[in-house]
Design an enzyme around this catalytic site. Structure first.
Site, short mmCIF file in Angstrom:
data_model
loop_
_atom_site.label_atom_id
_atom_site.label_comp_id
_atom_site.label_asym_id
_atom_site.label_seq_id
_atom_site.Cartn_x
_atom_site.Cartn_y
_atom_site.Cartn_z
N ARG A 182 0.86 -1.19 0.00
CA ARG A 182 0.00 0.00 0.00
C ARG A 182 0.88 1.23 0.00
NH1 ARG A 182 -2.91 0.61 5.04
NH2 ARG A 182 -1.40 2.27 5.39
N GLU B 90 4.80 7.23 2.26
CA GLU B 90 5.65 6.04 2.38
C GLU B 90 5.04 4.92 1.56
OE1 GLU B 90 5.56 3.59 5.77
OE2 GLU B 90 3.46 3.97 6.21
N ASN C 263 4.29 0.92 1.92
CA ASN C 263 4.25 -0.21 2.87
C ASN C 263 4.28 -1.53 2.12
OD1 ASN C 263 3.71 1.12 5.56
ND2 ASN C 263 2.11 2.03 4.30
N SER D 148 -2.97 -2.87 6.28
CA SER D 148 -4.27 -3.19 6.87
C SER D 148 -5.37 -2.30 6.31
CB SER D 148 -4.19 -3.06 8.39
OG SER D 148 -3.81 -1.75 8.73
N LYS E 144 12.18 3.16 5.15
CA LYS E 144 12.16 4.58 4.80
C LYS E 144 13.49 5.02 4.21
CE LYS E 144 8.22 4.96 7.36
NZ LYS E 144 7.66 3.83 8.09
N LYS F 110 12.24 10.41 10.57
CA LYS F 110 11.68 9.05 10.62
C LYS F 110 12.74 7.98 10.84
CE LYS F 110 7.93 10.02 7.40
NZ LYS F 110 7.10 9.45 6.31
N GLU G 224 7.65 0.73 11.48
CA GLU G 224 6.32 0.72 10.88
C GLU G 224 5.26 0.73 11.97
OE1 GLU G 224 5.76 0.90 7.68
OE2 GLU G 224 7.90 0.86 7.26
N GLY G 225 4.05 1.08 11.57
CA GLY G 225 2.92 0.92 12.48
C GLY G 225 2.48 2.19 13.17
N ARG H 148 -7.76 7.54 5.01
CA ARG H 148 -7.75 7.74 6.46
C ARG H 148 -7.78 9.23 6.75
NH1 ARG H 148 -2.47 4.62 7.99
NH2 ARG H 148 -1.99 5.47 5.94
#
Ligand code: ADP
Ligand code: MG
Ligand code: MG
Length: 495
Positions: A132, A154, A156, A161, A329, A387, A391-392, A471
């Site tokens: 994604r 970024e 992923n 998810s 990253k 950064k 992740e997350g 989002r």
């Protein structure tokens, strides 16, 4: 641009809220409430709730520029191909990962895994990518909203998810419009693109399963213990069974270590007596996914053992550790340097399309660029985000905290981070529905586009667009994670 949030009355909002809550609960647009730990000292042993709450969602779709949306969708297959091509460039990965390994234990562990498997000989040449790529839109001064351009946040490559809950949120918004009509004249539902992500991820797993070629094997989703976002994952399982006739089992990394073994001849992965065709990770991306790592003197802990076993096996990995490393990253930052992306993307038009989505990315290493970025950030860090290779959500550093961090870290430790220009999108309004409560908010949004990619080891089997996710979060929050509690799942209305 329409402003639904201001034009709806309190009474209308309450009607929408009640309808939205029932829709969410009856359609599996839900999450588990936080578990109640049995004791503070033992957060991993907690009682899982048997009830659910609505997934955090917006009450109606958020306006998004049409051209920017189409650009993001159009370039997804290029990004998926790029991930694969980089994953095959051993020298490129080596240079980046070796330097990170000195300053980042987690990256070192992952890279060690990559090296072990490579040395041993890769049992399964095929690899599955369910990626994604995330974007925030950027508007130049004087530009109209519809002219905004996508800038990549970024890319992923592991455990992406909200594919299922994204599709369901689009359904929710269409349902609310059909039943209340409150959005009419404000929201043209023809401009509300459906996201097929609830189907596409299952379809990707099905393709990989078929490619593996054993009818009796099962797909394994490697999950976190006590996962709160389990229903987003369950829809993948149900679609895989109902649409493709394939069974998916859920195992934690520790369970893979405890019950897994490899066939000594074929390296087929078995969990108990069950052969596994595809190892699909919805875990294994965070340091907390390897909790017994803290046992300092153990070389390999159960979770790392489980990961290594699966990685060495004949099962098709989604993703391979190589794909996971490409999602770092640091790789994104290196690609943004002049000529680097172009090493991998030979077609100049394609390279230009991808590059147009990049914003400023800067190293924090010993190169002249890295030192210049460091010096500049010490003076002004307001327009930057710093950064680490994590992740997350919740790992980045913003604003003045960047200066504090830069002063605290040694020159070597700085290498573990990159700097990036902050993307400041136009602000819109929405009403957020969290835990049954409404909140009017000034919001900004982040678009994600899913990519489904299967490579046999010799050729591309499929490279498809897998739907999208929007989002949306309150403007005051730096980070945008839904699971981390900052954002809600939204759908988009193209303008
Ligand atoms: P993670 O892999 O943890 O999700 P991200 O790079 O996506 O890391 O950063 C987390 C969040 O921080 C994003 O969802 C976004 O809200 C915010 N963010 C990250 N980079 C930028 C940026 N360049 N400009 C604005 N916000 C950003
Ligand atoms: Mg990420
Ligand atoms: Mg992110």
């Amino acid at each position: 641009m329409s402003d639904l949030a201001s034009s709806l009355t309190e009474e209308q909002l309450n009607i929408l809220k009640d309808a939205a809550l029932d829709f969410a609960l009856s359609h599996g647009l839900v999450v588990r409430p936080p578990p109640t730990p049995l004791s503070k000292d033992d957060p991993h042993h907690a009682t899982l709730s048997t009830g659910v709450i609505n997934a955090p969602v917006s009450l109606f779709p958020t306006p998004f520029p049409k051209q920017a949306f189409h650009d993001a969708v159009r370039i997804q297959p290029l990004f998926s191909q790029l991930v694969h091509d980089i994953s095959e460039d051993d020298a490129f990965l080596k240079e980046i990962m070796e330097s990170l390994s000195h300053v980042d234990d987690f990256v070192k562990r992952l890279y060690d895994l990559y090296l072990i498997v490579k040395k041993e000989g890769i049992a399964q040449p095929a690899s599955l990518g369910i990626h994604r790529s995330d974007y925030i839109i950027h508007l130049n001064p004087g530009q109209d909203f519809s002219e905004a351009a996508i800038k990549q946040v970024e890319l992923n490559t592991i455990s992406v998810s909200f594919g299922s809950l994204s599709s369901l949120t689009g359904d929710l918004h269409r349902y609310l419009q059909a039943t209340t009509g409150y959005f009419s004249n404000k929201v043209d539902l023809d401009a509300l693109p459906t996201s097929e992500s609830i189907e596409s991820i299952a379809s990707g797993l099905a393709s990989a399963h078929k490619h593996y070629g054993s009818k009796s094997a099962k797909v394994m989703m490697v999950v976190q213990p006590g996962e709160r976002n389990a229903f987003d994952q369950r829809w993948i399982e149900y679609n895989l069974l109902n649409k493709h006739g394939i069974v998916l089992i859920r195992k934690t990394l520790a369970e893979v270590a405890d019950h897994g073994r490899l066939d000594p001849t074929t390296k087929a992965l078995y969990i108990g007596d069950q052969e596994i065709s595809v190892a699909y990770y919805r875990s294994a991306y965070a340091t907390t996914d390897y909790p017994t790592e803290k046992a300092r003197y153990a070389l390999y802990t159960p979770e790392w053992d489980g990961r290594l076993l699966a990685e060495r096996s004949l099962a098709i990995k989604c993703p391979t550790v190589a794909y996971q490393l490409v999602g770092a990253k640091k790789v994104q930052q290196v690609l943004a340097a002049p000529g680097q992306l172009e090493r991998f993307v030979k077609d100049p038009q394609s390279a230009a399309l991808l590059r147009a989505s990049f914003t400023g990315l800067y190293p924090l290493d010993h190169t002249p660029e890295g030192l210049a970025a460091y010096e500049a950030a010490l003076i002004n860090s307001d327009e930057l985000v710093m950064k680490p290779q994590r992740e997350g959500g919740g790992n980045n550093i913003y604003g003045k905290d960047i200066q504090v961090a830069l002063r605290t870290l040694s020159a070597e430790q700085r290498n573990a981070y990159i700097l990036m220009d902050i993307i400041r999108p136009p602000i819109t309004k929405n009403v957020l529905l969290r835990k049954g409560e409404l909140q009017r908010a000034d919001v900004v949004s982040e678009l994600g586009v899913y990519g489904i990619y299967l490579h046999s080891g010799k050729q591309v089997v499929r490279n498809d667009i897998g739907g999208h996710l929007l989002r949306t979060k309150g403007v005051e929050s730096n980070e945008g994670g839904v699971a981390a509690g900052f954002a809600v799942i939204d759908s988009l209305i193209l303008v």
